[in-house]
Motif scaffolding. Sequence first.
Motif, PDB file in Angstrom:
ATOM      1  N   UNK A 156       0.854  -1.171   0.000  1.00  0.00           N
ATOM      2  CA  UNK A 156       0.000   0.000   0.000  1.00  0.00           C
ATOM      3  C   UNK A 156       0.899   1.233   0.000  1.00  0.00           C
ATOM      4  N   UNK A 157       0.470   2.254  -0.696  1.00  0.00           N
ATOM      5  CA  UNK A 157       1.234   3.495  -0.729  1.00  0.00           C
ATOM      6  C   UNK A 157       0.772   4.421   0.389  1.00  0.00           C
ATOM      7  N   UNK A 158       1.673   5.250   0.866  1.00  0.00           N
ATOM      8  CA  UNK A 158       1.322   6.199   1.918  1.00  0.00           C
ATOM      9  C   UNK A 158       0.155   7.084   1.491  1.00  0.00           C
ATOM     10  N   UNK A 159       0.098   7.426   0.218  1.00  0.00           N
ATOM     11  CA  UNK A 159      -0.995   8.264  -0.287  1.00  0.00           C
ATOM     12  C   UNK A 159      -2.350   7.571  -0.162  1.00  0.00           C
ATOM     13  N   UNK A 160      -2.371   6.236  -0.071  1.00  0.00           N
ATOM     14  CA  UNK A 160      -3.605   5.459   0.042  1.00  0.00           C
ATOM     15  C   UNK A 160      -3.962   5.108   1.480  1.00  0.00           C
ATOM     16  N   UNK A 161      -3.047   5.340   2.399  1.00  0.00           N
ATOM     17  CA  UNK A 161      -3.265   4.984   3.802  1.00  0.00           C
ATOM     18  C   UNK A 161      -4.418   5.809   4.371  1.00  0.00           C
ATOM     19  N   UNK A 162      -5.413   5.154   4.958  1.00  0.00           N
ATOM     20  CA  UNK A 162      -6.518   5.914   5.546  1.00  0.00           C
ATOM     21  C   UNK A 162      -6.029   6.825   6.675  1.00  0.00           C
ATOM     22  N   UNK A 163      -6.625   7.969   6.790  1.00  0.00           N
ATOM     23  CA  UNK A 163      -6.272   8.911   7.853  1.00  0.00           C
ATOM     24  C   UNK A 163      -6.451   8.226   9.212  1.00  0.00           C
ATOM     25  N   UNK A 164      -5.422   8.297  10.029  1.00  0.00           N
ATOM     26  CA  UNK A 164      -5.462   7.723  11.364  1.00  0.00           C
ATOM     27  C   UNK A 164      -4.964   6.291  11.463  1.00  0.00           C
ATOM     28  N   UNK A 165      -4.865   5.585  10.342  1.00  0.00           N
ATOM     29  CA  UNK A 165      -4.400   4.194  10.371  1.00  0.00           C
ATOM     30  C   UNK A 165      -2.912   4.145  10.706  1.00  0.00           C
ATOM     31  N   UNK A 166      -2.535   3.148  11.489  1.00  0.00           N
ATOM     32  CA  UNK A 166      -1.139   2.961  11.869  1.00  0.00           C
ATOM     33  C   UNK A 166      -0.474   1.995  10.907  1.00  0.00           C
ATOM     34  N   UNK A 167       0.726   2.356  10.473  1.00  0.00           N
ATOM     35  CA  UNK A 167       1.483   1.515   9.543  1.00  0.00           C
ATOM     36  C   UNK A 167       2.963   1.719   9.826  1.00  0.00           C
ATOM     37  N   UNK A 168       3.785   1.065   9.040  1.00  0.00           N
ATOM     38  CA  UNK A 168       5.221   1.314   9.094  1.00  0.00           C
ATOM     39  C   UNK A 168       5.749   1.365   7.661  1.00  0.00           C
ATOM     40  N   UNK A 169       6.831   2.078   7.500  1.00  0.00           N
ATOM     41  CA  UNK A 169       7.434   2.233   6.181  1.00  0.00           C
ATOM     42  C   UNK A 169       7.995   0.891   5.739  1.00  0.00           C
ATOM     43  N   UNK A 170       7.649   0.477   4.513  1.00  0.00           N
ATOM     44  CA  UNK A 170       8.183  -0.760   3.953  1.00  0.00           C
ATOM     45  C   UNK A 170       9.386  -0.455   3.063  1.00  0.00           C
ATOM     46  N   UNK A 171       9.234   0.539   2.170  1.00  0.00           N
ATOM     47  CA  UNK A 171      10.338   0.907   1.286  1.00  0.00           C
ATOM     48  C   UNK A 171      10.042   2.223   0.591  1.00  0.00           C
TER      49      UNK A 171
END
Length: 90
Positions: free
Chosen positions: A1-16
Amino acid sequence: MLLSELPTGALAHVAQLQTRSADLDEAALQRLAELGFLPGEPVQVVQRGPGGREPLAVMVGDALFALRLAEAVCIEVALDGAAKLAEGQA
């Protein structure tokens, strides 16, 4: 998933980081890395600009940055466990 597609407030981590925009070159990716967008770093879209567009207010680690969509599409992220569960139930 791209950061631009990440829902507001969702927690993630950078993959690359990967060039996906003609507007950004390797030097721009290096600047993103220097800001802290490194694999494994926690990331969250805190807020989006007017109409849900840009700029994106993004937390990476403990720092808050404003990114353009051209930058956000170059950052691949992976959802964290709790966010994956919530997404699967939606």
